[in-house]
Design an enzyme around this catalytic site. Sequence first.
Site, PDB file in Angstrom:
ATOM      1  CG  HIS A 101      60.382   8.650  68.074  1.00  0.00           C
ATOM      2  ND1 HIS A 101      59.899   9.158  66.938  1.00  0.00           N
ATOM      3  CD2 HIS A 101      60.787   9.339  68.676  1.00  0.00           C
ATOM      4  CE1 HIS A 101      59.960  10.450  66.893  1.00  0.00           C
ATOM      5  NE2 HIS A 101      60.722  10.824  68.311  1.00  0.00           N
ATOM      6  CE1 TYR A 114      58.427  13.032  64.844  1.00  0.00           C
ATOM      7  CE2 TYR A 114      56.075  12.928  65.234  1.00  0.00           C
ATOM      8  CZ  TYR A 114      57.164  13.534  65.781  1.00  0.00           C
ATOM      9  OH  TYR A 114      57.183  14.303  66.462  1.00  0.00           O
TER      10      TYR A 114
HETATM   11  C1  LIG Z   1      60.963  14.141  75.841  1.00  0.00           C
HETATM   12  C2  LIG Z   1      61.255  14.052  74.490  1.00  0.00           C
HETATM   13  O1  LIG Z   1      60.543  14.441  73.944  1.00  0.00           O
HETATM   14  N1  LIG Z   1      62.406  13.326  74.252  1.00  0.00           N
HETATM   15  C3  LIG Z   1      62.857  13.254  72.952  1.00  0.00           C
HETATM   16  C4  LIG Z   1      64.104  14.047  72.798  1.00  0.00           C
HETATM   17  C5  LIG Z   1      64.130  15.383  73.038  1.00  0.00           C
HETATM   18  O2  LIG Z   1      63.007  15.901  72.229  1.00  0.00           O
HETATM   19  C6  LIG Z   1      65.356  16.274  72.607  1.00  0.00           C
HETATM   20  O3  LIG Z   1      66.401  15.492  73.351  1.00  0.00           O
HETATM   21  C7  LIG Z   1      65.167  17.773  73.112  1.00  0.00           C
HETATM   22  O4  LIG Z   1      66.248  18.207  72.805  1.00  0.00           O
HETATM   23  O5  LIG Z   1      64.511  13.811  71.263  1.00  0.00           O
HETATM   24  C8  LIG Z   1      64.425  12.426  70.644  1.00  0.00           C
HETATM   25  O6  LIG Z   1      65.951  11.971  71.077  1.00  0.00           O
HETATM   26  P1  LIG Z   1      67.047  12.434  72.308  1.00  0.00           P
HETATM   27  O7  LIG Z   1      67.776  13.731  71.963  1.00  0.00           O
HETATM   28  O8  LIG Z   1      66.685  11.903  73.379  1.00  0.00           O
HETATM   29  O9  LIG Z   1      68.173  11.352  71.505  1.00  0.00           O
HETATM   30  C9  LIG Z   1      68.519  11.384  70.110  1.00  0.00           C
HETATM   31  C10 LIG Z   1      68.585   9.869  69.590  1.00  0.00           C
HETATM   32  O10 LIG Z   1      69.547   9.200  70.166  1.00  0.00           O
HETATM   33  C11 LIG Z   1      68.980   7.779  70.187  1.00  0.00           C
HETATM   34  N2  LIG Z   1      69.066   7.467  71.724  1.00  0.00           N
HETATM   35  C12 LIG Z   1      69.099   8.383  72.618  1.00  0.00           C
HETATM   36  C13 LIG Z   1      69.102   8.028  73.821  1.00  0.00           C
HETATM   37  C14 LIG Z   1      69.145   6.529  74.312  1.00  0.00           C
HETATM   38  N3  LIG Z   1      69.357   5.993  75.487  1.00  0.00           N
HETATM   39  N4  LIG Z   1      69.205   5.636  73.278  1.00  0.00           N
HETATM   40  C15 LIG Z   1      69.096   5.825  71.894  1.00  0.00           C
HETATM   41  O11 LIG Z   1      69.277   5.160  71.099  1.00  0.00           O
HETATM   42  C16 LIG Z   1      67.460   7.888  69.572  1.00  0.00           C
HETATM   43  O12 LIG Z   1      67.802   7.353  68.530  1.00  0.00           O
HETATM   44  C17 LIG Z   1      67.277   9.337  69.633  1.00  0.00           C
HETATM   45  O13 LIG Z   1      66.352   9.600  68.722  1.00  0.00           O
HETATM   46  C18 LIG Z   1      64.729  12.652  69.278  1.00  0.00           C
HETATM   47  O14 LIG Z   1      64.618  13.784  68.772  1.00  0.00           O
HETATM   48  O15 LIG Z   1      64.705  11.873  68.751  1.00  0.00           O
HETATM   49  C19 LIG Z   1      63.377  11.760  71.167  1.00  0.00           C
HETATM   50  C20 LIG Z   1      63.088  11.770  72.641  1.00  0.00           C
HETATM   51  O16 LIG Z   1      61.903  11.129  72.861  1.00  0.00           O
HETATM   52  C1  LIG Z   2      56.966  12.727  73.762  1.00  0.00           C
HETATM   53  C2  LIG Z   2      56.228  13.243  72.783  1.00  0.00           C
HETATM   54  O1  LIG Z   2      55.652  12.313  72.178  1.00  0.00           O
HETATM   55  N1  LIG Z   2      56.102  14.595  72.601  1.00  0.00           N
HETATM   56  C3  LIG Z   2      55.600  15.304  71.419  1.00  0.00           C
HETATM   57  C4  LIG Z   2      56.559  15.667  70.303  1.00  0.00           C
HETATM   58  O2  LIG Z   2      57.483  14.830  69.909  1.00  0.00           O
HETATM   59  C5  LIG Z   2      58.713  15.208  69.949  1.00  0.00           C
HETATM   60  O3  LIG Z   2      58.706  15.930  68.622  1.00  0.00           O
HETATM   61  C6  LIG Z   2      60.002  16.225  68.183  1.00  0.00           C
HETATM   62  C7  LIG Z   2      60.252  17.181  66.940  1.00  0.00           C
HETATM   63  O4  LIG Z   2      59.414  18.153  67.278  1.00  0.00           O
HETATM   64  C8  LIG Z   2      60.890  14.928  68.228  1.00  0.00           C
HETATM   65  O5  LIG Z   2      60.462  14.178  67.020  1.00  0.00           O
HETATM   66  C9  LIG Z   2      61.023  14.248  69.289  1.00  0.00           C
HETATM   67  O6  LIG Z   2      61.737  13.099  69.191  1.00  0.00           O
HETATM   68  C10 LIG Z   2      59.530  13.851  69.738  1.00  0.00           C
HETATM   69  O7  LIG Z   2      59.404  13.351  71.008  1.00  0.00           O
HETATM   70  C11 LIG Z   2      55.624  16.419  69.183  1.00  0.00           C
HETATM   71  O8  LIG Z   2      55.308  15.578  68.445  1.00  0.00           O
HETATM   72  C12 LIG Z   2      54.703  17.162  69.861  1.00  0.00           C
HETATM   73  C13 LIG Z   2      53.506  17.855  68.634  1.00  0.00           C
HETATM   74  O9  LIG Z   2      52.943  18.697  69.323  1.00  0.00           O
HETATM   75  O10 LIG Z   2      53.672  16.692  70.580  1.00  0.00           O
HETATM   76  C14 LIG Z   2      54.501  16.049  71.871  1.00  0.00           C
HETATM   77  O11 LIG Z   2      53.360  15.306  72.572  1.00  0.00           O
END
Ligand SMILES: CC(=O)N[C@H]1[C@H]([C@H](O)[C@H](O)CO)O[C@](OP(=O)(O)OC[C@H]2O[C@@H](n3ccc(N)nc3=O)[C@H](O)[C@@H]2O)(C(=O)O)C[C@@H]1O
Ligand SMILES: CC(=O)N[C@@H]1[C@@H](O[C@@H]2O[C@H](CO)[C@H](O)[C@H](O)[C@H]2O)[C@@H](O)[C@@H](CO)O[C@H]1O
Length: 339
Positions: A315, A265
């Site tokens: 992703h 997603y």
């Molecule tokens: C460990 C994990 O699950 N990390 C996810 C984190 C995490 O859940 C949050 O930071 C918690 O606050 O969230 C995500 O993403 P994250 O919060 O890291 O970053 C937001 C969006 O910014 C873009 N990005 C980020 C860092 C980078 N070096 N390059 C980029 O292009 C991406 O488009 C990213 O989506 C998320 O929600 O998408 C996706 C990340 O995979």
């Molecule tokens: C790293 C990973 O795959 N973690 C998943 C977690 O994904 C994270 O979900 C967030 C929204 O809740 C957001 O989309 C972020 O970018 C994702 O990394 C969830 O899918 C979770 C559901 O149980 O499972 C984790 O393994």
Amino acid sequence: MVAVKKKNLKMFTLVLLFVITITSFLLNYTNSSVMVTWDPKQIVTQLKKLMKYSQRPCSCSSCVPELGLSFWFDERFNQTVQPFLTTRNTFIPEESYKWWLKLQGEGNPKNINDTIKELFEIIPGDGEQLLERDVSRCRRCAVVGNSGNLRQSQYGQDIDAHDFVLRMNRAPTAGFESDVGSKTTHHFVYPESFRDLAENVSMIVIPFKTLDLRWIVSALTTGTINFTYVPVPRKIKVKRDKILVYHPVFIKYVYDHWLQHHGRYPSTGILSVIFALHLCDEVDVYGFGADSNGNWHHYWENNGSGGAFRRTMVHDGDFESNITLTLASVDKIRFFKGR
Ligand SMILES: CC(=O)N[C@H]1[C@H]([C@H](O)[C@H](O)CO)O[C@](OP(=O)(O)OC[C@H]2O[C@@H](n3ccc(N)nc3=O)[C@H](O)[C@@H]2O)(C(=O)O)C[C@@H]1O
Ligand SMILES: CC(=O)N[C@@H]1[C@@H](O[C@@H]2O[C@H](CO)[C@H](O)[C@H](O)[C@H]2O)[C@@H](O)[C@@H](CO)O[C@H]1O
């Protein structure tokens, strides 16, 4: 006699050329996948559409929703899909609902209609005025991702000069102003990424499961939900009229039309960029770009889990990145690559 014939032939050729040009323009302008026929009804419909779009949709030098400039963009962009879940827009088609339920594999979800009803008893969730178009307006938006490429970028002042500044997840500004700015108008979060926001900031919750919608209610009232797949805040201090909800059908639209089913997603980053295309007249994108190992590093911390999305394949970072770069190449966004 010969001169008259020649003149008629010239006239006929000119008229024919004119008709062909106008017809192909009309049929192509709206980029519909209709058959190329001479159906008068179709021509009238296209003419009406042309009249509707003949006025430019905004007063900027280029306007995102302007069609007819990039076939690639026109094929994907669908202005009729509504970005916000609101009281007037709660319908989720069965197919979208089934897809959405699988995103985080909710075992025993509460009834979605009851959940949405409860939600809008607690928040007004009215984002509709944000979607109104005004041809005399030039709404300039900055979408700020969380990439480490913002460090030492000195983009702060430029970012703050936008009408809307959209940020996401745990992103801070304090202490990083010269690189990322200090203004935020809208902040995207989900329960697991919530952070406290200033009073004037609109919080846009992206729900990836029914529990996320229930969390909004709980966090503003009883505080009963404190765990989803990780601990989440029991209570939040956000004014109720500052909370907007991203539409699950819009998440599916981004996945189908833009991501073409890459990844499980869409990430918050790409959801924010496409959202901005629907709300803004000009979109500038900052803070997108993985580090040299392909990990999503952050500008404010050394996040060891920056590569988790690759391992779990939640992703498709590469495909998402191609979309952003293509949007820039067809002049629908400006992409600031940082350092
Ligand atoms: C460990 C994990 O699950 N990390 C996810 C984190 C995490 O859940 C949050 O930071 C918690 O606050 O969230 C995500 O993403 P994250 O919060 O890291 O970053 C937001 C969006 O910014 C873009 N990005 C980020 C860092 C980078 N070096 N390059 C980029 O292009 C991406 O488009 C990213 O989506 C998320 O929600 O998408 C996706 C990340 O995979
Ligand atoms: C790293 C990973 O795959 N973690 C998943 C977690 O994904 C994270 O979900 C967030 C929204 O809740 C957001 O989309 C972020 O970018 C994702 O990394 C969830 O899918 C979770 C559901 O149980 O499972 C984790 O393994």
